[in-house]
Scaffold this active site. Structure first.
Site, short mmCIF file in Angstrom:
data_model
loop_
_atom_site.label_atom_id
_atom_site.label_comp_id
_atom_site.label_asym_id
_atom_site.label_seq_id
_atom_site.Cartn_x
_atom_site.Cartn_y
_atom_site.Cartn_z
N HIS A 163 0.84 -1.19 0.00
CA HIS A 163 0.00 0.00 0.00
C HIS A 163 0.88 1.24 0.00
CE1 HIS A 163 -3.51 -2.26 2.22
NE2 HIS A 163 -3.47 -2.53 0.93
N HIS A 223 7.08 2.01 5.33
CA HIS A 223 8.22 2.78 4.82
C HIS A 223 7.85 4.26 4.89
CE1 HIS A 223 11.01 -0.23 2.78
NE2 HIS A 223 10.26 -0.89 3.66
N GLU A 252 17.77 0.63 -1.13
CA GLU A 252 17.33 1.24 -2.39
C GLU A 252 18.24 2.39 -2.83
OE1 GLU A 252 13.38 2.18 -1.19
OE2 GLU A 252 13.91 4.12 -0.36
C1 NOJ Z 1 9.81 3.87 -1.10
C2 NOJ Z 1 10.08 2.57 -0.44
O1 NOJ Z 1 11.11 2.68 0.50
C3 NOJ Z 1 10.41 1.58 -1.51
O2 NOJ Z 1 10.80 0.36 -0.94
C4 NOJ Z 1 9.24 1.41 -2.43
O3 NOJ Z 1 9.59 0.56 -3.48
C5 NOJ Z 1 8.81 2.76 -3.01
N1 NOJ Z 1 8.68 3.73 -1.99
C6 NOJ Z 1 7.49 2.66 -3.76
O4 NOJ Z 1 6.47 2.36 -2.86
CA CA Z 2 12.04 4.90 1.31
#
Ligand code: NOJ
Ligand code: CA
Length: 690
Positions: free
Chosen positions: A388, A467, A492
């Protein structure tokens, strides 16, 4: 008798033998109350100054750790609660319990403290009052304000909290900036304490004389998150996150604030092993949570961050039925419990992070057959992990929450990753007038929002991994379906590169962000692909070690499946490493530099060890005395190759096995940006080699 009198602690007064060892000082000012921790390690003194200002100080083994520091509040619609106060105090009460986590970094946690309550009451005017409750542990303390019902104050509109942390000694601080556009996701600064600006918590310091102190908060419920502003020298003041009006917090009495916490230890290891933050939270309110099982997962994810696939619909759409099934089959084959699929639901098209109000949490894109995907997952003993992303639009999410969680429950999806991508101050909630209002990620409104999500999710047997979250204050003790979260720069950043996370980043996290609780860091990157230079700045061995060093009951194997299929050797450790632990031991720890952690799996006899370093190569030793004596183990070692280096041969890894016992001491040679991961499997009883 207690009024304006020094509170001396005796076993008779408290009615418990545990208190008999407490030191009792002969002389103290008449307007002071003092108590010590169970082993007498810490002492706190609550006082008022000549103006009747409430103050506290903290002492450890004869040394002052926190000099006299103010307490109190500025209110937006009434005079401040900061002076003209008279102090009374209760006798301390001892508390000692050992409680069990449903899952965690250790199964059992001892909660052993002495508590005393100090009442600060106005001597004139409105005759308002608040209590400060101190809980003293040998490894730190928490204190919180409690506002009982009273005629002079019915609703508290708190503009600022005046709580200070006046550190007695200068030294080094590990901290990241607060109030900047990227919320919690910043690289750490390592500066003299008296050079810190605005810092997020946990902020951790090592004083010149070597004492380790970490300042944070526990049990933040219906309140604004706290950052720290250095006011002068080594003195910090609580800085509450702004609210929807000129008050940061609006609460009807009675209510309690979160605990303000100080973890205090001789070593970095002492901070990591402390259970203080969890202990200051209420026990489990959800009861049986066995519907969630700690697990490792793979996902349709890294490929989006590398821009090989997209969240939005179209030719690059990642969340197709076919791609999800491919991941489910891989998960089933290699023993992973979950598959995260991002971008499955409508609303990602266009500038989702700027707009985001189009998100539907129940409708899938046409090329993603959620019923079929979940049926396939169930048939393979794998769970889909829900997603979500809200773009920070809590006001869009909340009306859909019930239906969204009910859908997951029906499909057998027991965890969801939520997301709040929006710049600082750019989250959106429904304000009290029903209109949409901008807010900060750690505002009182967002604290309320996250609690709503967790409660609805729990009713539908769904666990939450947020997150861009509200910071972790240990609420997972009360609501175990809060399984993990982000709340700092995760892996990321390394996919994006330029700059990725530098090699000291994980060593910094261990002594700061991770003291607050589990992090969904998403390690396990072998691939060389990144979007721009300066990507993944660790060796492969360090990627493996992160599965032990970073605690989370969900751990992602974040790389592209092909990178696991083509590297079965190191991938084996990711498959084998446990995610739920009976016990945790910190074998070595130096603030921001390196750490060695050993953990024993829960419900089994396997131990795992993770060692990581920053950009510097190091040779560390690990005594294996944590292993069962008289037992032999096969040590499956994944170590940096002789030429391994985060700037070059990341992939240089040596995988070997040794027979070891608890009498052995291993030498761990870590490359620049390197690490080492070991799994110890018992092979039998008796002498080595048997
Ligand atoms: C930021 C989150 O940290 C990441 O894991 C996610 O893929 C993207 N937002 C998109 O929801
Ligand atoms: Ca993030």
């Amino acid at each position: 008798m207690q009024r304006r009198s020094f509170l001396s602690l005796t076993a008779a007064a408290a009615g418990v033998s545990a208190l008999s060892a407490l030191p009792v000082r002969a002389q103290t000012a008449p307007n002071a109350a003092r108590a010590a921790s169970p082993g007498g390690v810490l002492t706190v003194e609550a006082t008022t100054d000549n103006d009747g200002r409430p103050m506290y100080s903290v002492h450890r083994q004869g040394r002052t750790v926190v000099e006299a520091s103010k307490l109190g509040f500025l209110l937006t619609d009434a005079p401040a609660l900061e002076r003209g106060l008279r102090l009374t105090a209760t006798q301390p009460v001892a508390f000692d319990e050992t409680w069990e986590q449903p899952w965690g970094e250790r199964r059992l946690i001892r909660n052993h403290y002495n508590e005393f309550r100090v009442t600060y009451a106005e001597t004139g005017g409105l005759a308002r009052r608040f209590d400060v409750v101190f809980r003293l542990y040998d490894d730190g303390l928490g204190f919180r304000y409690e506002f009982p019902e009273q005629p002079g104050l019915t609703t508290a509109r708190i503009g600022s909290e005046l709580t200070e942390f006046n550190l007695a000694e200068n030294g080094e601080a590990l901290w990241c900036p607060a109030w900047e556009w990227n919320r919690e996701e910043y690289l750490y600064n390592r500066t003299p304490i008296d050079a810190v600006a605005n810092a997020q918590t946990p902020m951790t310091v090592k004083s010149r004389s070597g004492l380790h102190v970490s300042i944070h908060e526990a049990a933040c419920v219906d309140y604004a998150g706290m950052n720290l502003r250095r006011s002068e020298g080594t003195k910090f003041r609580a800085q509450l996150t702004p609210g929807l009006t000129n008050a940061a917090v609006v609460r009807t009495l009675p209510f309690n604030t979160p605990w303000r916490t100080l973890q205090i230890a001789d070593t970095g290891a002492g901070l990591i092993e402390s259970g203080l933050i969890l202990n200051l939270n209420e026990p489990n309110k959800l009861g049986d949570v066995s519907w969630f099982k700690p697990m490792k997962y793979v996902g349709v994810w890294w490929e989006m961050h590398l821009e090989l696939k997209s969240w939005n619909s179209g030719p690059k759409h990642g969340a197709t039925t076919e791609n999800a099934i491919k991941h489910i089959d891989f998960a089933a084959k290699h023993g992973f419990g979950g598959v995260l699929v991002e971008g499955w639901n409508k609303g990602w098209d266009g500038q989702w992070f700027a707009n985001g109000s189009d998100f539907s949490f129940t409708e899938a894109y046409p090329d993603f057959d959620i019923e079929a995907v979940c049926a396939h997952a169930r048939s393979k003993g794998v769970q889909l992990i829900g997603h979500h992303e809200t773009g920070g639009n809590a006001f869009v999410y909340e009306p859909q929450l019930e239906a969204a969680m009910a859908l997951y429950e029906r499909l057998g999806v027991h965890s969801v990753k939520t997301g709040y991508v929006a710049d600082a101050g750019g989250a959106r909630v429904a304000g009290p007038d029903g209109k949409v209002a901008m807010t900060w990620h750690e505002s009182q409104a967002m604290a309320q929002h996250h609690m709503k999500v967790v409660e609805v999710a729990a009713r539908h047997k769904v666990a939450v991994n947020a997150h861009e979250p509200f910071k972790d204050t240990g609420l997972r003790r009360t609501y175990p379906n809060i399984i993990s979260r982000e709340g700092q720069r995760g892996m990321e950043y390394s996919a994006w590169g330029n700059p990725g996370n530098p090699p000291e980043h994980e060593s910094n996290l261990v002594f700061t962000r991770l003291l607050a609780g589990p992090m969904d860091y998403t390690p396990g990157i072998f691939g060389m692909e990144t979007r721009s230079p300066g990507g993944v700045q660790t060796t492969w061995a360090k990627q493996l070690a992160l599965y032990v060093v970073i605690y989370s009951p969900i751990q992602m194997a974040a790389d592209l499946l092909v990178n696991y299929e083509t590297n079965p050797g190191p991938f084996q450790f990711i498959k084998d490493v446990p995610v739920d632990w009976e016990e945790t031991r910190v074998l070595a720890a130096e603030l921001g530099d390196h750490v060695v952690i050993a953990r024993k799996e829960r419900g089994g006899d396997v131990w795992a060890l993770g060692a990581i370093t920053d950009e510097h190569p190091r040779v560390l030793t690990a005594a294996l005395s944590f292993l069962d004596p008289g037992r032999t183990y096969r040590a499956e070692i994944y170590r940096d190759g002789p030429d391994a280096d985060y700037r070059g041969k990341r992939e240089s890894i040596v995988i070997e096995q040794k027979t070891v016992t608890s009498a052995d001491v291993l030498t761990l040679a870590l490359a620049p940006g390197g690490g080492q991961a070991i799994r110890f499997v018992p092979t039998g009883r008796g002498r080595r080699g048997q």
